[in-house]
Scaffold this motif. Structure first.
Motif, mmCIF file in Angstrom:
data_model
loop_
_atom_site.group_PDB
_atom_site.id
_atom_site.type_symbol
_atom_site.label_atom_id
_atom_site.label_comp_id
_atom_site.label_asym_id
_atom_site.label_seq_id
_atom_site.Cartn_x
_atom_site.Cartn_y
_atom_site.Cartn_z
ATOM 1 N N ARG A 31 31.241 -26.787 21.945
ATOM 2 C CA ARG A 31 30.215 -26.802 20.903
ATOM 3 C C ARG A 31 30.119 -28.165 20.238
ATOM 4 O O ARG A 31 29.029 -28.650 19.946
ATOM 5 C CB ARG A 31 30.523 -25.741 19.840
ATOM 6 N N LYS A 32 31.269 -28.807 20.019
ATOM 7 C CA LYS A 32 31.259 -30.025 19.212
ATOM 8 C C LYS A 32 32.517 -30.846 19.495
ATOM 9 O O LYS A 32 33.589 -30.291 19.775
ATOM 10 C CB LYS A 32 31.223 -29.641 17.731
ATOM 11 N N VAL A 65 34.929 -33.584 17.505
ATOM 12 C CA VAL A 65 35.224 -34.056 16.151
ATOM 13 C C VAL A 65 36.195 -35.227 16.264
ATOM 14 O O VAL A 65 37.342 -35.057 16.683
ATOM 15 C CB VAL A 65 35.829 -32.944 15.276
ATOM 16 N N HIS A 80 30.153 -39.992 23.343
ATOM 17 C CA HIS A 80 28.888 -39.517 23.922
ATOM 18 C C HIS A 80 28.777 -39.928 25.391
ATOM 19 O O HIS A 80 28.406 -39.122 26.255
ATOM 20 C CB HIS A 80 27.739 -40.097 23.091
ATOM 21 N N GLU A 123 24.190 -35.541 18.627
ATOM 22 C CA GLU A 123 24.092 -34.610 17.494
ATOM 23 C C GLU A 123 25.232 -33.592 17.495
ATOM 24 O O GLU A 123 25.418 -32.869 16.504
ATOM 25 C CB GLU A 123 22.743 -33.888 17.498
ATOM 26 N N ARG A 124 26.014 -33.533 18.575
ATOM 27 C CA ARG A 124 27.156 -32.619 18.625
ATOM 28 C C ARG A 124 28.490 -33.372 18.586
ATOM 29 O O ARG A 124 29.517 -32.867 19.019
ATOM 30 C CB ARG A 124 27.062 -31.729 19.866
ATOM 31 N N ILE A 125 28.427 -34.592 18.045
ATOM 32 C CA ILE A 125 29.642 -35.387 17.849
ATOM 33 C C ILE A 125 29.669 -35.833 16.392
ATOM 34 O O ILE A 125 28.685 -36.389 15.896
ATOM 35 C CB ILE A 125 29.675 -36.625 18.764
ATOM 36 N N GLU A 126 30.766 -35.582 15.713
ATOM 37 C CA GLU A 126 30.837 -35.974 14.313
ATOM 38 C C GLU A 126 32.199 -36.578 13.999
ATOM 39 O O GLU A 126 33.155 -36.453 14.776
ATOM 40 C CB GLU A 126 30.570 -34.782 13.395
ATOM 41 N N GLU A 148 35.762 -28.525 19.416
ATOM 42 C CA GLU A 148 35.405 -27.176 18.952
ATOM 43 C C GLU A 148 34.650 -26.470 20.072
ATOM 44 O O GLU A 148 33.669 -26.997 20.611
ATOM 45 C CB GLU A 148 34.523 -27.285 17.704
ATOM 46 N N HIS A 206 32.680 -22.901 21.760
ATOM 47 C CA HIS A 206 31.612 -22.048 21.214
ATOM 48 C C HIS A 206 32.111 -20.699 20.714
ATOM 49 O O HIS A 206 31.366 -19.954 20.066
ATOM 50 C CB HIS A 206 30.452 -21.880 22.204
#
Length: 392
Positions: A173-174, A176, A230, A238-241, A255, A257
């Motif tokens: 999902r992501k 981090v 990325h 948009e799914r990397i923070e 993370e 899903h």
């Protein structure tokens, strides 16, 4: 049979730690090629100790480097050792393309692009610490690289690579990416304007070179790491923070899903990521001291302050835009860092200049799929940044 290793940037932080790992596992590795920087004496001492077949340096002359190696060998009691010596702008690229099993690219900056491509074309596994080469040459590097040929060495990306082994790509999902927050965490923009170069070089956790340490203080380094994630893992920007984790024990997280989060933990050093890059996918023994679970510890997470540190927000935009935008971001930053340390710019001018250069950038002018196009964008951005800083 031992693994042959090429070290690019052998006299820098990554290179010296890489040699430390290799020296601790002599049965596993042999140094085939060394390529160093301006520290000829250290490069010669490394050569005399590890006896690679090829030694390369960007500056100086073949005669001076050969003489330094001969002197270092004599001091070490080594006889009959006469390696091939290469000197000049293309030295690191030549070194990267020499036959070997693993190339550890620890060069700092955009100059690492051609060596990265040479290493990939040689067929060797690339243990990549030179994030800039992937960031500025993303489409080119990805076109050349075979599946799983690149193994990330940055601690954050090594952590993600390890965590991703816990699930399938379509279950993610992501990503981090953790950040220490640098030495100025909690300061506002007004206070940041008065930061000195000496203060910017005091990283709270890691000992690194001038550029990377300054990038960590501005959080440009974290922005570059988001772009790198990325490109390495094919996850949309948009799914990397990023999240601030001052203790830097958790190096990054994935993370999934179903809501599960897999994190990789370790002391804030580079030994374990470097070792894993050299031995991937196997793990070496006794590389680093584990976390001491007998001691009480508090680990904290904080959101980024985008107003005081806009570099990450800019990088997210740049990574999403693609093309030569990442090359321009990186080039403008390198010029800004030099100007700051030369006393010609304030700390906050570094990221302000990046933003202004990006606003002037016309991506259609440059071909992101050729080295010449990427380097032309790089050169344009450097000229543009220098001009802006002269008139600031």
């Amino acid at each position: 049979m031992s693994t042959r290793v090429t070290l690019l940037g052998s006299t820098g932080s990554i290179g010296t730690q890489g040699l430390q790992v290799i020296a601790a596992h002599p049965e596993r590795f042999e140094v085939e090629v060394l390529a160093g920087g301006a520290n000829t004496r250290l490069l010669a001492e490394q050569a005399a100790r590890h006896r690679p077949s090829l030694v390369a340096a960007a500056g100086g002359t073949r005669e001076k480097l050969a003489a330094a190696i001969a002197a270092a060998a004599e001091d070490a009691g080594v006889t009959g050792y006469v390696p091939e010596v290469v000197v000049g702008e293309e030295a690191a690229t030549i070194a990267a393309g020499a036959p070997t099993d693993v190339v550890l690219n620890g060069i700092t900056g955009a100059i690492g692009l051609r060596p990265t491509l040479a290493a990939l074309r040689s067929g060797a596994r690339l243990a990549l610490a030179n994030k800039e080469s992937l960031i500025i040459g993303g489409p080119i590097v990805k076109d050349v690289a075979a599946p799983e040929q690149i193994v990330p060495v940055d601690s954050e990306h090594s952590a993600i690579a390890q965590a991703l082994r816990s699930g399938r790509a379509d279950e993610v999902r992501k990503l981090v990416v953790t950040a220490s927050g640098g030495p100025f965490r909690g300061l506002d923009r007004a206070a940041l304007r008065e930061v000195t170069p000496a203060q910017a070089l005091k990283h709270p956790n890691f000992a690194m070179g001038r550029v990377i340490t300054t990038n960590s203080a501005t959080l440009v380094n974290k922005g570059l790491e988001l772009i790198e994630a990325h490109l390495l893992f094919d996850v949309p920007m948009e799914r990397i923070e990023a999240v601030v984790h001052p203790q830097q024990i958790i190096h990054s997280m994935v993370e999934f899903h179903d809501g599960a989060v897999i994190a990789q933990l370790g002391l804030p050093t580079m030994l374990a990521p470097i070792a894993l890059g050299l031995s991937w996918p196997e793990r070496l023994t006794d590389v680093e001291t584990p976390v001491d679970w007998t001691q009480a510890q508090d680990w904290r997470f904080e959101p980024l302050d985008d107003e005081a540190f806009p570099a990450v927000r800019l990088a997210q935009q740049v990574g999403a835009a693609g093309g030569t935008h990442p090359a321009v971001y990186n080039a403008a930053n390198e010029v800004g860092v030099d100007a700051f340390h030369d006393g010609a710019a304030r700390f906050t001018d570094i990221v302000d200049t990046i933003e202004q250069v990006l606003q002037r950038h016309d991506d259609a002018r440059f071909d992101a799929h050729t080295v010449e196009g990427v380097l032309a964008a790089d050169a344009w951005a450097r000229d543009e940044a220098a001009g802006l800083l002269r008139t600031a």
